[in-house]
Structure formats: structure tokens, C-alpha cells
Design an enzyme around this catalytic site. Sequence first.
Site, PDB file in Angstrom:
ATOM      1  N   HIS A  78       0.813  -1.211   0.000  1.00 32.02           N
ATOM      2  CA  HIS A  78       0.000   0.000   0.000  1.00 32.02           C
ATOM      3  C   HIS A  78       0.852   1.268   0.000  1.00 32.02           C
ATOM      4  O   HIS A  78       0.369   2.332  -0.382  1.00 32.02           O
ATOM      5  CB  HIS A  78      -0.959  -0.009   1.192  1.00 32.02           C
ATOM      6  CG  HIS A  78      -2.111  -0.943   1.001  1.00 32.02           C
ATOM      7  ND1 HIS A  78      -3.367  -0.703   1.509  1.00 32.02           N
ATOM      8  CD2 HIS A  78      -2.207  -2.118   0.346  1.00 32.02           C
ATOM      9  CE1 HIS A  78      -4.183  -1.698   1.180  1.00 32.02           C
ATOM     10  NE2 HIS A  78      -3.486  -2.575   0.472  1.00 32.02           N
ATOM     11  N   HIS A 241      -1.937 -12.463  -2.241  1.00 29.79           N
ATOM     12  CA  HIS A 241      -3.006 -13.139  -1.514  1.00 29.79           C
ATOM     13  C   HIS A 241      -2.641 -14.562  -1.129  1.00 29.79           C
ATOM     14  O   HIS A 241      -3.454 -15.265  -0.526  1.00 29.79           O
ATOM     15  CB  HIS A 241      -4.291 -13.118  -2.335  1.00 29.79           C
ATOM     16  CG  HIS A 241      -4.889 -11.749  -2.459  1.00 29.79           C
ATOM     17  ND1 HIS A 241      -6.063 -11.477  -3.127  1.00 29.79           N
ATOM     18  CD2 HIS A 241      -4.463 -10.547  -1.985  1.00 29.79           C
ATOM     19  CE1 HIS A 241      -6.327 -10.188  -3.072  1.00 29.79           C
ATOM     20  NE2 HIS A 241      -5.370  -9.601  -2.380  1.00 29.79           N
TER      21      HIS A 241
END
Length: 715
Positions: A78, A241
Amino acid sequence: MTKSNKDWWPDRLDLDILDSNGRNAGPLDEEFDYAEEFKTLDLEEVKADLEDVMTSSHEWWPADYGHYGPLFIRMAWHSAGTYRASDGRGGAAGGRQRFAPINSWPDNANLDKARRLLWPVKQKYGRKISWADLMILAGNVAMESMGFQTFGFAGGREDAFEPDDAVWWGPESEWETNERFDEPGDIEEGLGASVMGLIYVNPEGPDGQPDPEASAKNIRQTFDRMAMNDEQTVALIAGGHTFGKVHGADDPEENLGPEPEAAPIEAQGLGWENAHGSGKGDDTITSGIEGPWNASPTEWDMGYLENLLEYEWEPEKGPGGAWQWTPVDEDAVEKAPAAHDPDGEQTPMMLTTDIALSKDPEYREIIERFQENPMEFGIAFAKAWYKLTHRDMGPPSRFLGPEVPEEEMLWQDPLPDADYETIGEAEAEELKSEILATDLSVSQLAKTAWASASTYRDSDKRGGANGARIRLRPQRDWEVNEPAELATVLDTLEEVQAAFNESRSDDVRVSLADLIVLGGNAAVEQAAADAGYDVEVPFEPGRVDATNDHTDPESFEALKPTADGFRNYLPDPEATDRKAEELLVDKADLLGLSPSEMTVLVGGLRALGATYEDTDRGVLTDEPGTLTNDVLANLLSMDTKWEPVSESRRVFEGVDRETGEVEWEATRFDLIFGSNARLRAIAEVYASADGEAEFVQDFVEAWSKVMRLDRFDLE
């Protein structure tokens, strides 16, 4: 509360972003050299300390599965994932995840805890490693500690000490609202994320609905805006993920307190206080979605791809009230351990964005190939992660540390090594004389040098004169560069280059990149001499010429100017709703200019006649091609009254107050220097009777600065 000038006059031109280019906002003095400090680090020791942090769970914020690795991967992702190719802004450089608005975006919920967990390491090494580097390094160490081999790591990101106010994050006035779509599913030009407050797209699906097909469209567009192709996109999502879980023990809206910027003073910069249960551990709430993706959340394996492709999934509302996907046959899917209960287990889930990869035909073809070829998947993820986390650092010559890969990627805009000796002062003077002896005008030489150098963006260190990519596609075809005239200039300069290089009996050669800049410098010196000033524009040889093999044409399209106030190239009114003067300031900020540097460059380029298509707009002088302060003096003259020529108020006529005759024509790019109080104050200094010598000298310094912005080898 007392209103600021911005509150009283919200439409006034904001120059704050240029002020930051002329000052040091942080506590480190001007002599501080981060590169030298970083070189003193024992990187292995830092990495060992990071791994200790990752496996030492704290009661105040317990680690899922006893390992903070997945949290640090999300933090690093992020930090870097705000990058957007359109203007090069965002990204990990500066470590601006520490500041508003990014530190308080809903998508960054609880990353405040990740940074606090890193504080002991940052405190130990102090200025030797920036927050910007530390956050990315922590993401790499997290993956390595869980069994993944990363592609490499480079230091060199200096810390910022204030937010980047130049970044326009979108038109919304509330978080997570959809106000940036020109058409359904088509994100507004220039923006990266699909929704305010998110890094990429809504994990539940567009508008919070579990629609995989619509989600795939948003994913493709937003990742493309951040310079990722389909394969890199799939690799990043699938690789990322593979680790960790999402948190949605209950509804975020009902349980979470204010974000860090709105939290009370005693919170000390931490936000999202959770009123659900213990507020941490199994009660953690972040996105409102709950569960891991596979059975081994702290190991690198193929579990994510196997689960996504081998089982059928259906949407349902999770405990946090958000849409997520559950296996139709829960008993068939291998369970994951509970994050904080050694005897517990949890069924894996998927996000709508995960299911989108399996429903979109192009994405599915890639994930099926990755599943069949685990080694290919690992390499693709490693390289995509490296690109994600290093995209805004510029060329590898700026990279620091022992883990910098030897391989140079096309997205890094590589340059060839020079296989010759560069020119010296005597040769430079000879070449300037040769250039001025051609039929090329001062205007042509200045425009070409400016067009080449001003592609530079300090946001991601791309562009600039080095490489002479102005002679390659797509730059040579850009409308703003006037392709026909540019071809004439380049042909002439190439003739000068060939004649010089062929005449040498030694190994000294001149590149076209150097010659373009040298031609611009010669034009400036000639124009100053014609005005009665003897100046020498600094010149540092050493630029090389890139080839098509060194250039990704598609990626360079992002550098194409929609407007250039310095050349008085007006934007297409249909292409943007921003005022011309705002685009001028934006361009000046990408060049790292102060308000004074912007003012003197516009005034000087107009005096040189360096305008798009040689228009007279803004050339407020009877002696174009001569470096005088006439342009600013005539702009500020009270003998002239300015009137718009149409309702669009883009172009204006300067009417002589006494005769009523039209004397001049100008654009908003020009008139802003008489209209805006701060810019007028600067322009008045240069336009005064005793200001011309300073104007010429300051123009030379600002011009020289732009010409060498991409010369990282000189730092």
C-alpha cells in the site's frame, strides 16, 4: 476558527506545491547525504532485526498466526501501490504513507500499527535508513521469512516530512464514494484507484456488489493506470493473496473509531480504535471481510491458485457485513488454522476481486498457466513485486545496496553505456559555433532543448534530455513538439554531430542528447548577448543516445504533455476541466521549480520566441529572440487593458488604453503572472528598470537546472 486565504478565496491559484521545491521541510540539514548514510548500514543486520520483529507478537497488537509478515507485506504494497503512471506521483518514495490523507484512507486501516511495530528498528538505525526504504524492505523480509525468494531490493528513497499536496486524489468529498467514473466502470482520466480512499479497487466489487465481471474491468483499468500489464496484475494479486488474511469480525461502521488524522490527541497518531470485543486478535476489524485465502497463510505455496481454480465459490455476507465468497462445498477445502487459537480452524474465503481473475478469460488463462508452472509464477510475482516497489525510483544508477539486481528492466528506461570519450570545454565551444552557424533560429534551438529536457518528472525520475528520446517514437510525433519543425531541427543537429564525430582522430564523440542541450544553451547565450549580457550557460557533457530497444513507447505516452504553459501550448478544453494556470503550476512542480523559477522561465522563453507553432501569444516584445525583460514589463504595463476574445476566456487581447488598438495577444498562462498577487510580486522585481540583469542571470540558472534534472550521475 479563523479562515485562511484558501478558505476565503478557494478559486485562487495555489502555489503551495511550488514552495516546497524551494525549502527543506524536515529537520535534516542541507548537507545531509542519505546515500552516504545508507551505505554505512549492515543490511543483513537490519533484515535480521526485521525478522525478529515479525515473529515477536505483542499483546497490544497480536500477530496473526504468530507472524507479522502478511501485515508488513500489505504495508509495503500500500506504500508503493499509490503510484500512477499518468503523472508519476504516489508510490513509496518519501514514505508518505505516514501522512494524510494516505495514513487515514479506509484501505489503510490498521497499517498505523504496522508502522509502530517497525519503530524500534527505525529508532535503532535512525537516519541511516529512511521510513520509505524501511517499509519496502520490511515487505521483502516478510516474504523471505515465509519462504519466498524476492528479486531484489534497492535503497535510496529519501523521506519526506510533509504530504505531497500536488497529488490530486480525486473529486470526492467523502471516502469510498463513486464520483470518478466518466462512464460506468471507466475511471476518470489521470486517477489510479477506482474509489477515493482505496489503493486499487473495492474488494467486494464495484459499488460494493459481488460482480466479478465488472470487478475485472476495474482491476484491469486501475492496474494499467499504475503501469502493470495483465500478467503482472495477476502475479501481484495471486502472489500477495498467498499470504495472510483479511479482518472483519464485525461491521466496521459500527465498531471502528476515527482514523489517525481525526483521532484524539491521546491516541498518539493511532486510529481505528475497535470497540468489538477485545478490539484486536480474533476481534480485529479492518476491511470488514473475514478469513484467509488458503490453509497456510504464512508460507509461500500454490494454495491460493489451487483454491481459486479447483473449487466452486458463491457470494455471501461475512460476519463484518461485507460481501465475500465461500466455497460451495466447505468440507472439500482444506481448512486454515485460526489466527489466534492454536486449536481452532477457519474455512478459506475469496474476495470478489479474486473471483474476477477466474471469470475474466484473459486473466484465467494466466492463472491456469501459473498453476501449471509454479516456477514461472514465482518469478513473475518476484519481478512484478520488484517493479511495484521500485517503479518510482528512476534509473538503477540511483539504486543503493548489495541486493540491487544486475538485470535492468525496460520499465526502468535503460540507457546504453558510452563507448567513447565525451567532449570537453573546447569541443563544446566549437560545437556551439557550428550550431549557431546553421539556419536554425534561437527559437527552434530553445524549443527543441526544452521539449527534450522538460519531459522530466521529479515524481518518478522519468524523462529528461538524457537518451535523446525526443528523436524516437512516441515523443517525435507529439503535437506539442511540432513534428515537422522538430524533424528539421534534428536533421540539422545530426548533420553537425556526424561532421564533428567524423572529423575526430581520437575517441572523443558527441551524442545527439548532448548536442540538443548544447544547442539550447547556445541559443540562450546568443539571445543574452543580443540584449547586451555576456553569459555562459553551464554545460555538463555525458548524455548518451537511447535506441528503440531501450524504450517502451507505450509507457512513454504517459509523459506526453496535455498542456505546456512554458511553450504556450494550450490544453484541449475537452480533455480537462482544469484551468490552464493550474496545469502550468502542475508542470512546474514536476520539474521541481519554485514560483520564481517558473516566472523567470516563462518570461524568458516568451522573450526567446519559444512558443508552440511560433505563435505571438505571450511574446510581448518587439525583439523576439532577445533575452530581455520586455515580456514581463509589457505584461504589467498599465498602458494595456486585457480583454477575453471569447466566452472560454482562454485567449486574451491586450488593447492600448489610449488608441484602442490591439497590441498583444496572450493566454491564461501569461496573464496569471499579472493576476495572481504572489506571481505579480515576483514578476515586478524582474520587470523593473533595474531588474533585467537579475532576470537574465536567474533565467540562465533555471534553464540550466531543467537541462540537467535527469543527470543523476552528477549527484
